[in-house]
Scaffold this motif. Structure first.
Motif, PDB file in Angstrom:
ATOM      1  N   GLU A 236      -8.779  -1.797  -5.858  1.00  0.00           N
ATOM      2  CA  GLU A 236      -8.900  -2.178  -4.454  1.00  0.00           C
ATOM      3  C   GLU A 236     -10.351  -2.153  -4.000  1.00  0.00           C
ATOM      4  N   ILE A 237     -11.141  -1.226  -4.538  1.00  0.00           N
ATOM      5  CA  ILE A 237     -12.576  -1.210  -4.238  1.00  0.00           C
ATOM      6  C   ILE A 237     -13.222  -2.507  -4.714  1.00  0.00           C
ATOM      7  N   PHE A 238     -12.881  -2.929  -5.932  1.00  0.00           N
ATOM      8  CA  PHE A 238     -13.527  -4.115  -6.492  1.00  0.00           C
ATOM      9  C   PHE A 238     -12.969  -5.410  -5.918  1.00  0.00           C
ATOM     10  N   TRP A 239     -11.646  -5.585  -5.992  1.00  0.00           N
ATOM     11  CA  TRP A 239     -11.056  -6.875  -5.622  1.00  0.00           C
ATOM     12  C   TRP A 239     -10.996  -7.111  -4.128  1.00  0.00           C
ATOM     13  N   ARG A 240     -10.610  -6.118  -3.369  1.00  0.00           N
ATOM     14  CA  ARG A 240     -10.429  -6.311  -1.941  1.00  0.00           C
ATOM     15  C   ARG A 240     -11.662  -5.926  -1.120  1.00  0.00           C
ATOM     16  N   SER A 241     -12.325  -4.808  -1.442  1.00  0.00           N
ATOM     17  CA  SER A 241     -13.479  -4.393  -0.649  1.00  0.00           C
ATOM     18  C   SER A 241     -14.736  -5.178  -1.016  1.00  0.00           C
ATOM     19  N   PHE A 242     -14.966  -5.385  -2.300  1.00  0.00           N
ATOM     20  CA  PHE A 242     -16.196  -6.028  -2.764  1.00  0.00           C
ATOM     21  C   PHE A 242     -16.077  -7.550  -2.845  1.00  0.00           C
ATOM     22  N   LEU A 243     -15.133  -8.032  -3.653  1.00  0.00           N
ATOM     23  CA  LEU A 243     -15.090  -9.460  -3.963  1.00  0.00           C
ATOM     24  C   LEU A 243     -14.748 -10.316  -2.746  1.00  0.00           C
ATOM     25  N   LEU A 244     -13.854  -9.856  -1.894  1.00  0.00           N
ATOM     26  CA  LEU A 244     -13.506 -10.633  -0.705  1.00  0.00           C
ATOM     27  C   LEU A 244     -14.727 -10.873   0.175  1.00  0.00           C
TER      28      LEU A 244
ATOM     29  N   GLU B  28       0.364 -11.578 -16.193  1.00  0.00           N
ATOM     30  CA  GLU B  28       1.384 -12.065 -15.251  1.00  0.00           C
ATOM     31  C   GLU B  28       0.665 -12.765 -14.089  1.00  0.00           C
ATOM     32  N   TRP B  29      -0.019 -13.865 -14.404  1.00  0.00           N
ATOM     33  CA  TRP B  29      -0.993 -14.434 -13.471  1.00  0.00           C
ATOM     34  C   TRP B  29      -0.362 -14.936 -12.176  1.00  0.00           C
ATOM     35  N   LEU B  30       0.816 -15.524 -12.247  1.00  0.00           N
ATOM     36  CA  LEU B  30       1.431 -16.051 -11.028  1.00  0.00           C
ATOM     37  C   LEU B  30       1.852 -14.912 -10.101  1.00  0.00           C
ATOM     38  N   SER B  31       2.449 -13.872 -10.674  1.00  0.00           N
ATOM     39  CA  SER B  31       2.805 -12.694  -9.880  1.00  0.00           C
ATOM     40  C   SER B  31       1.556 -12.040  -9.309  1.00  0.00           C
ATOM     41  N   ALA B  32       0.494 -11.977 -10.129  1.00  0.00           N
ATOM     42  CA  ALA B  32      -0.742 -11.342  -9.684  1.00  0.00           C
ATOM     43  C   ALA B  32      -1.415 -12.136  -8.568  1.00  0.00           C
ATOM     44  N   PHE B  33      -1.330 -13.465  -8.627  1.00  0.00           N
ATOM     45  CA  PHE B  33      -1.928 -14.287  -7.568  1.00  0.00           C
ATOM     46  C   PHE B  33      -1.243 -14.011  -6.233  1.00  0.00           C
ATOM     47  N   LEU B  34       0.074 -14.024  -6.230  1.00  0.00           N
ATOM     48  CA  LEU B  34       0.812 -13.747  -5.005  1.00  0.00           C
ATOM     49  C   LEU B  34       0.560 -12.315  -4.543  1.00  0.00           C
ATOM     50  N   CYS B  35       0.491 -11.402  -5.486  1.00  0.00           N
ATOM     51  CA  CYS B  35       0.197 -10.009  -5.180  1.00  0.00           C
ATOM     52  C   CYS B  35      -1.173  -9.888  -4.524  1.00  0.00           C
ATOM     53  N   GLY B  36      -2.187 -10.567  -5.075  1.00  0.00           N
ATOM     54  CA  GLY B  36      -3.530 -10.524  -4.505  1.00  0.00           C
ATOM     55  C   GLY B  36      -3.557 -11.054  -3.084  1.00  0.00           C
ATOM     56  N   LEU B  37      -2.809 -12.112  -2.830  1.00  0.00           N
ATOM     57  CA  LEU B  37      -2.723 -12.650  -1.469  1.00  0.00           C
ATOM     58  C   LEU B  37      -2.129 -11.620  -0.508  1.00  0.00           C
ATOM     59  N   LEU B  38      -1.042 -10.991  -0.919  1.00  0.00           N
ATOM     60  CA  LEU B  38      -0.352 -10.047  -0.042  1.00  0.00           C
ATOM     61  C   LEU B  38      -1.194  -8.806   0.223  1.00  0.00           C
ATOM     62  N   TYR B  39      -1.832  -8.276  -0.815  1.00  0.00           N
ATOM     63  CA  TYR B  39      -2.673  -7.095  -0.615  1.00  0.00           C
ATOM     64  C   TYR B  39      -3.836  -7.416   0.329  1.00  0.00           C
ATOM     65  N   ALA B  40      -4.437  -8.603   0.171  1.00  0.00           N
ATOM     66  CA  ALA B  40      -5.566  -8.980   1.028  1.00  0.00           C
ATOM     67  C   ALA B  40      -5.110  -9.213   2.471  1.00  0.00           C
ATOM     68  N   LEU B  41      -3.979  -9.862   2.641  1.00  0.00           N
ATOM     69  CA  LEU B  41      -3.455 -10.080   3.997  1.00  0.00           C
ATOM     70  C   LEU B  41      -3.068  -8.754   4.648  1.00  0.00           C
ATOM     71  N   LEU B  42      -2.595  -7.827   3.844  1.00  0.00           N
ATOM     72  CA  LEU B  42      -2.307  -6.482   4.354  1.00  0.00           C
ATOM     73  C   LEU B  42      -3.592  -5.821   4.838  1.00  0.00           C
ATOM     74  N   LEU B  43      -4.678  -5.991   4.102  1.00  0.00           N
ATOM     75  CA  LEU B  43      -5.977  -5.467   4.515  1.00  0.00           C
ATOM     76  C   LEU B  43      -6.410  -6.089   5.832  1.00  0.00           C
ATOM     77  N   ARG B  44      -6.241  -7.400   5.962  1.00  0.00           N
ATOM     78  CA  ARG B  44      -6.622  -8.085   7.201  1.00  0.00           C
ATOM     79  C   ARG B  44      -5.778  -7.586   8.376  1.00  0.00           C
ATOM     80  N   TYR B  45      -4.508  -7.351   8.147  1.00  0.00           N
ATOM     81  CA  TYR B  45      -3.597  -6.916   9.216  1.00  0.00           C
ATOM     82  C   TYR B  45      -3.874  -5.477   9.662  1.00  0.00           C
TER      83      TYR B  45
END
Length: 231
Positions: free
Chosen positions: A139-147, A183-200
């Protein structure tokens, strides 16, 4: 010849950048190495990886400030985490093809660790890595940094509020997150949901709670079904 004073500094020259990328970089290197060693050596390599990455998270700990506790974020985080658990494996089974990246070890502890004490110690460490270390690190790398990196050209992009990422960054970071998982398709949807959760929720604590719950439920499911291909 010295560089022009008008030349804008690279966004990646900020010393703080290392705090965001070193733990994940070490994790990736060890994960690649795991695939090159015999299965009998996997527990040792995994143990060294967990210890090394945990120490790195302690040394490069500046990004931990991004985790700010908000009680109101817990319920939506648990909901998202449970939802990702529900679709992760079923959606992957429907995925028509897989990329040759981020392959799982598929390590069977009952086959390679027949002694109960050794097996239980390994499983304890495996669940620590799966449920605690990986969610905090990722979460530090993908959501806090990369976004934020994908959102602005400003060299001070880390000053951008966590929830201030663009929709372009949302899809780019989710695509990168997908490429890092078999599991790239599951991970893509997962990444969207985690990021939208961060935004919310406006706190990184929410996606890390969601990530922890997802991984805990997946780990318990794998342990119960012995479906080690998702391990």
């Amino acid at each position: 010849m010295s560089p022009s004073q008008n030349t804008p500094p690279s966004r990646l020259r900020n010393p703080l950048i290392l705090d965001y990328i070193v733990p994940t970089g070490l994790f990736i290197l060890f994960t690649v190495f795991e695939g090159l060693v015999p299965k009998t050596n996997y527990p040792l390599v995994y143990s060294v990886k967990v210890i090394t990455v945990t120490v790195a998270l302690c040394i490069f700990r500046a990004p931990l400030k991004d985790y700010q506790w908000q009680p109101t974020a817990v319920l939506p985080a648990l909901g998202v985490g449970f939802a990702v658990y529900l679709f992760w494996i079923p959606l992957d089974k429907l995925t028509p093809f897989h990329f040759p990246f981020g392959q799982r070890s598929a390590f069977d502890p009952y086959l390679f660790l027949p002694k109960p004490l050794e097996r239980n110690l390994f499983l304890l460490l495996r669940f620590y890595g799966l449920v605690i270390m990986v969610p905090i690190m990722e979460e530090i790398f993908w959501r806090s940094f990369l976004l934020r990196l994908f959102t602005t050209t400003n060299k001070d992009f880390l000053q951008l509020p966590l929830e201030g990422f663009s929709n372009t960054a949302l899809f780019l970071s989710s695509a990168c997150f997908a490429l890092a998982h078999p599991e790239w398709l599951s991970a893509f949807l997962c990444g969207l949901l985690y990021a939208l959760l961060l935004r919310y929720t406006r706190t990184l604590t929410a996606p890390v709670i969601a990530h922890m719950l997802t991984n805990l439920l997946l780990g318990l499911s794998i342990l119960y079904t012995h479906n080690w291909s998702y391990w």
